[in-house]
Design an enzyme around this catalytic site. Structure first.
Site, mmCIF file in Angstrom:
data_model
loop_
_atom_site.group_PDB
_atom_site.id
_atom_site.type_symbol
_atom_site.label_atom_id
_atom_site.label_comp_id
_atom_site.label_asym_id
_atom_site.label_seq_id
_atom_site.Cartn_x
_atom_site.Cartn_y
_atom_site.Cartn_z
ATOM 1 N N ALA A 15 1.010 6.067 -1.812
ATOM 2 C CA ALA A 15 2.043 6.777 -0.585
ATOM 3 C C ALA A 15 2.269 6.400 0.061
ATOM 4 C CB ALA A 15 2.689 8.577 -0.990
ATOM 5 N N ARG A 25 10.880 -0.667 8.203
ATOM 6 C CA ARG A 25 12.250 -1.099 7.699
ATOM 7 C C ARG A 25 13.159 -0.403 8.387
ATOM 8 N NH1 ARG A 25 10.449 -1.351 1.261
ATOM 9 N NH2 ARG A 25 8.518 -3.310 1.593
ATOM 10 N N GLU A 36 -6.920 5.328 6.585
ATOM 11 C CA GLU A 36 -8.230 5.500 5.371
ATOM 12 C C GLU A 36 -9.050 5.470 4.874
ATOM 13 O OE1 GLU A 36 -6.864 5.457 2.141
ATOM 14 O OE2 GLU A 36 -8.881 5.051 1.451
ATOM 15 N N SER A 42 -4.078 0.331 -0.095
ATOM 16 C CA SER A 42 -2.370 -0.221 -1.282
ATOM 17 C C SER A 42 -3.397 -1.264 -3.110
ATOM 18 C CB SER A 42 -2.403 -1.121 -0.532
ATOM 19 O OG SER A 42 -0.358 -1.095 -1.367
ATOM 20 N N ALA A 44 -3.723 -0.286 -6.836
ATOM 21 C CA ALA A 44 -2.954 -0.460 -8.154
ATOM 22 C C ALA A 44 -4.232 0.526 -8.859
ATOM 23 C CB ALA A 44 -2.545 -0.603 -9.411
ATOM 24 N N CYS A 46 -3.935 2.930 -11.029
ATOM 25 C CA CYS A 46 -3.701 2.682 -12.614
ATOM 26 C C CYS A 46 -4.292 1.907 -12.785
ATOM 27 C CB CYS A 46 -2.012 3.605 -12.706
ATOM 28 S SG CYS A 46 -1.425 2.623 -11.641
ATOM 29 N N ASP A 292 -0.291 12.293 -4.683
ATOM 30 C CA ASP A 292 -1.001 12.930 -5.550
ATOM 31 C C ASP A 292 -1.401 14.466 -5.364
ATOM 32 O OD1 ASP A 292 -1.005 10.936 -7.445
ATOM 33 O OD2 ASP A 292 -3.087 10.562 -7.904
ATOM 34 N N ASN A 314 5.722 6.741 -5.252
ATOM 35 C CA ASN A 314 5.971 5.777 -4.695
ATOM 36 C C ASN A 314 7.440 6.142 -4.358
ATOM 37 O OD1 ASN A 314 5.391 2.842 -4.560
ATOM 38 N ND2 ASN A 314 4.402 3.511 -5.952
#
Lengths: 560, 560
Positions: A15, A25, A36, A42, A44, A46, A292, A314
């Site tokens: 997120a 943007r 962090e 960043s 993945a 999963c 999460d 996301n």
């Protein structure tokens, strides 16, 4: 503000980076900082089971954009104009002064970051049970890349032949498959009466059979008591006995990381995750949270739920970014849509399961629809077993579960849209889904399932579940268990206690059956079983029911 | 009625048998008769291309139920208690006396069948153009199993090496693939400026390129003038010249069989198909019609449309059966959902295309979203190219088109449900679709597409289509065509007239670009292109647009 918008984001996995990208943007002049704790960001998460299995060769692939750019600090700074402080921990939020105290974990230095808007994307961490032995070598959770690396290394060094997975949830099942593919012998130890509690027990039985056919031992109602070993793990002791193991993966579940939020007196919800509104704002309007670490609105019950998923993270990240930049967007909530690959099976669901639906007070009707997922004459057609759940009174769809090698994810997504719109089974039954033989049967599986529900609600079909039939057989109840398949099919496989009268000869052989005796009809998928029941009812039989799903969805031993 | 319900059904292929089966289930005592001109009944007409290609080995498979029972007259009589009169033609409907005159085509005998309810399921037949030579040997349409047999035989006897397919619609394209698989050299001759008119021209270009990569020659704007040959076909003469051919397949389209209905003075709709209400009743309340002979309501326009599909026929058959048995069911209409396999591509759409949407008065916004259909790090992920169409004012979804090897059918079905429910792009963007790496990206392709539309509507992104850019290049217009991919990507393939500044160095190299000059940015999929455009806009560039779909969806020649 006489300075650019200052946005501090705590958490750089899913997120967090999404919020950062979207903020830049929307407000290119914003000063965005990601804090962090870990080295990487960043990636993945999963994808970790697929990195363990070797399907994903290089951990860099998990950190890349779809076009192959590695999302490291340099990427975020150069491409996105986002400052990344990695290996840095957020220690404290000073809400009054709108600043966050951070600590550089390498140098030990602390400093304050001022923010206009703060985003908590602190994620979740695996639950480690408070039992002896969790600190032994070769005991893992699956949180980050380092865990996956550790598991890979142990497997590569051949020090992990017998693996115990503790917990039969999604992560436990995914890592099971990964380790079986790596040549490990895997036992799942699950405390509850079933694995994969996202599914109804009858559907889970079909998944369990499939896992066992791949050599996985599944022990339910079994509690982990301790992990034994000296340096490295040697065994686990469970409520059901001792199991030798040279690797243990703890996959009991995850718990949201809310320490920072709690210390800042932000509201924590009943699920113990951070409470947010549908704009992803916490109880402090200048602090957003996403991913999460937050709880969601369950669209089916209206109650809070904790369903950590990268897809949700996301979407929430985008919503948070739009709102904190002054726009207006809303995250409505989740339906509990989930999918999981279990060896050759796609296992998926959305909406309410049968017992959850009953708990909500619905008069539940279920349809079981096993059928090829494409035109049956196409060689690539695969079996897809669906269980559709609806409300008798309103005829509204409540949920669906899919299991089998066929394309279940497609039908789950279709029903997810129908649930969002509050559709009835009648609307679903006439949906204009696309059709050609390589993609679907002329009557799509989900439309057939909807029609079975309609037949039941409208009184044409009385169903009985395989579990109920199995119990009748166990109790040696006196009923006719009528198989109406062909003799060839009966020859190949049959159900215990059944008798055969093929559908084509049924009208001429009614005299062989007692009208007063209860009859349960079935065939391979219970379509012929349904027709047989109609013939029997028309002939004056008193009690005729069709067994849901037929032989295809019978989750108990068959006679071969 | 002092007699059982008498139902006569004219037509035994798709809708007819469905009506018969459902009537018997609802009213077991009904006397149901199917009148079918042909010898065969209930075969899957849409499976014929796969029988020609050899994917389906035996024509019996096309006539089977999913569990392998052959649906012939015996099957219908014994299993369903439905009388079948095959090789029998319905000659005349006497509405006043409720009877149908039928003719036994083998014996030539005629008789009258009385009905309480009549169902017309007379289907459609291929259009044969009124030109010389259509009666030559090796000239086929693709209506029934006999045609497929003829084509198979010709191919097997090696008398069909060079095939001309007349008509580039769905059937033409499907049979093209089948014949290429059989080793034929195939040319498609299409009268209109494009094949597959269900798709927008830009999307069709991508399909055309794919077909050409499989050796298919596609001739558009080309009219068939005559077929030449003595006994067998030797060539076709077209508006564009002569093409040698030893087989011709006429796939111009189908026309509903309405002669019987017309002669009985039933109302025929503007599409020249039988007009029915949403209960599938014709203008005579005792006469129902279903399947390829009726016209449908287009749910997107509210206008009648003629979209013959087996999936629709089955749904309509069920609705007709429920209503004629005294129940109540409604067929709402169709969205134009269509899918077609074109070699390795799934080609699909639902709802309105771009120009149809403009014709309906919408202020159309489109998004082009090319991306892997699964998590990009999964080896089985395949490219899926989506074009999503929405209305700027209401933000409502209008349609979607999919092309590429990825799972387009899933996303089309998702949007079909959203269209049924009248959803907006915002609703779709936050839909809870199921996610796991083997099944979808964390941000599903269709959610990304919805977000691109939102970015455009909300003014963050100005798009320009590849066709517009191509025209600017052709006209040698003065603009900066800015590729922001990596040097490695640029090395592999690039677009004509483009210059490279990788996104990561763009902020530092703004001085190389003229602020006053129009800029079109792009990358592989135009996500980096979008970020580049935002950077340029923030830096004060006047006119910056992002090329929709990037290199992935550029349908013109590239430099390799």
């Amino acid at each position: 503000m006489n300075h650019p918008l200052r946005v501090v984001i705590v958490g750089g996995v899913a997120a967090g980076p999404k919020v950062a990208s979207k903020v830049i943007r929307l407000c290119p002049e914003a000063e965005v900082t990601i804090v962090e704790k870990g080295k990487l960001l960043s990636y993945a998460g999963c994808g970790l089971p697929y990195y363990v299995s070797g399907v994903v060769k290089d951990q860099k692939e998990l950190m890349c954009t779809p076009v192959g750019a590695v999302r490291d600090s340099v990427f975020f700074q150069h491409v996105k104009n986002v400052k990344v402080l990695n290996e840095t921990e957020a220690m404290e939020v000073d809400r009054a002064s709108r600043r966050v105290r951070v600590r550089d974990l390498l140098r030990g230095q602390e400093s304050w970051l001022n923010y206009d808007k703060l985003v908590l994307a602190t994620g979740a961490k695996p639950v480690v049970p408070p039992i002896p032995g969790t600190d032994l070598c070769n005991v893992f959770t699956l949180q980050g890349v380092h865990d996956a690396e550790g598991i890979r290394a142990a497997v590569a060094q051949d020090t992990a032949r017998d693996v115990v997975i503790v917990g039969g949830g999604l992560i436990g099942v995914e890592i099971t498959e990964a380790l079986v593919q790596r040549g490990c012998r895997v036992t799942i130890v699950e405390m509850m009466p079933q694995i994969l509690r996202i599914l109804d027990p009858d559907i889970v039985r079909l998944v369990g059979q499939h896992m066992e056919s791949h050599g996985v031992r599944v022990l339910t109602n079994t509690k982990l008591e301790r992990i034994e070993g000296e340096e490295s793990v040697k065994a686990v002791q469970t409520s059901g006995g001792r199991i030798a193991a040279d690797m243990v993966v703890l996959a009991i579940g995850v718990r949201p990381n809310v320490a920072l939020a709690e210390a800042a007196n932000l509201e924590i919800g009943p699920t113990r995750a951070i409470k947010v509104n549908d704009r992803m704002q916490t109880s402090d309007p200048n602090i957003y949270a996403a991913g999460d670490c937050v709880e969601c609105n369950d669209l089916m019950t209206g109650k809070p739920c904790f369903v950590p998923l990268d897809s949700t993270a996301n979407k929430q990240g985008r919503v948070a970014a739009v709102n904190l930049c002054g726009g207006e967007d809303h995250f409505p909530g989740v339906l509990g849509s989930t999918v999981c690959k279990v060896f050759d099976f796609c296992v998926a669901r959305t909406g309410l399961g049968e017992s959850a639906a009953k708990d909500q007070g619905y008069d539940v009707v279920t349809a079981w629809a096993p059928a090829p997922d494409k035109a049956h004459f196409m060689p690539e057609a695969k079996l897809l077993m669906l269980k559709l759940i609806a409300d008798r009174k309103t005829r509204k769809l409540l949920g669906v579960q899919a299991v089998g090698p066929g394309a279940g994810d497609k039908r789950i997504d279709v029903v997810a849209m129908a649930l969002m719109a509050g559709m009835t089974v009648d609307q679903l039954a006439n949906a204009d889904l696309c059709y050609a033989p390589p993609f679907a049967p002329a009557m799509d599986n989900i439309i057939t399932a909807a029609n079975i529900v309609r037949n039941k609600i409208d009184g044409y079909m009385d169903g009985i579940t395989p579990a109920e039939v199995h119990q009748m057989l166990e109790e040696k109840r006196d009923f006719t268990f009528l198989d109406v398949r062909s003799p060839q099919e009966y020859e190949q496989v049959r159900l215990p206690g059944s008798m055969l009268i093929p559908l084509g000869s049924l009208r001429g052989r009614l005299g062989e059956l007692l009208k007063e005796k209860e009859v349960v009809t079935f065939c391979k998928i219970s379509l012929r079983g349904y027709e047989a029941a109609l013939i029997l009812k028309a002939a004056g039989f008193n009690s005729v029911r069709v067994m849901d799903g037929g032989v295809a969805m019978w989750p108990f031993p068959k006679l071969v």
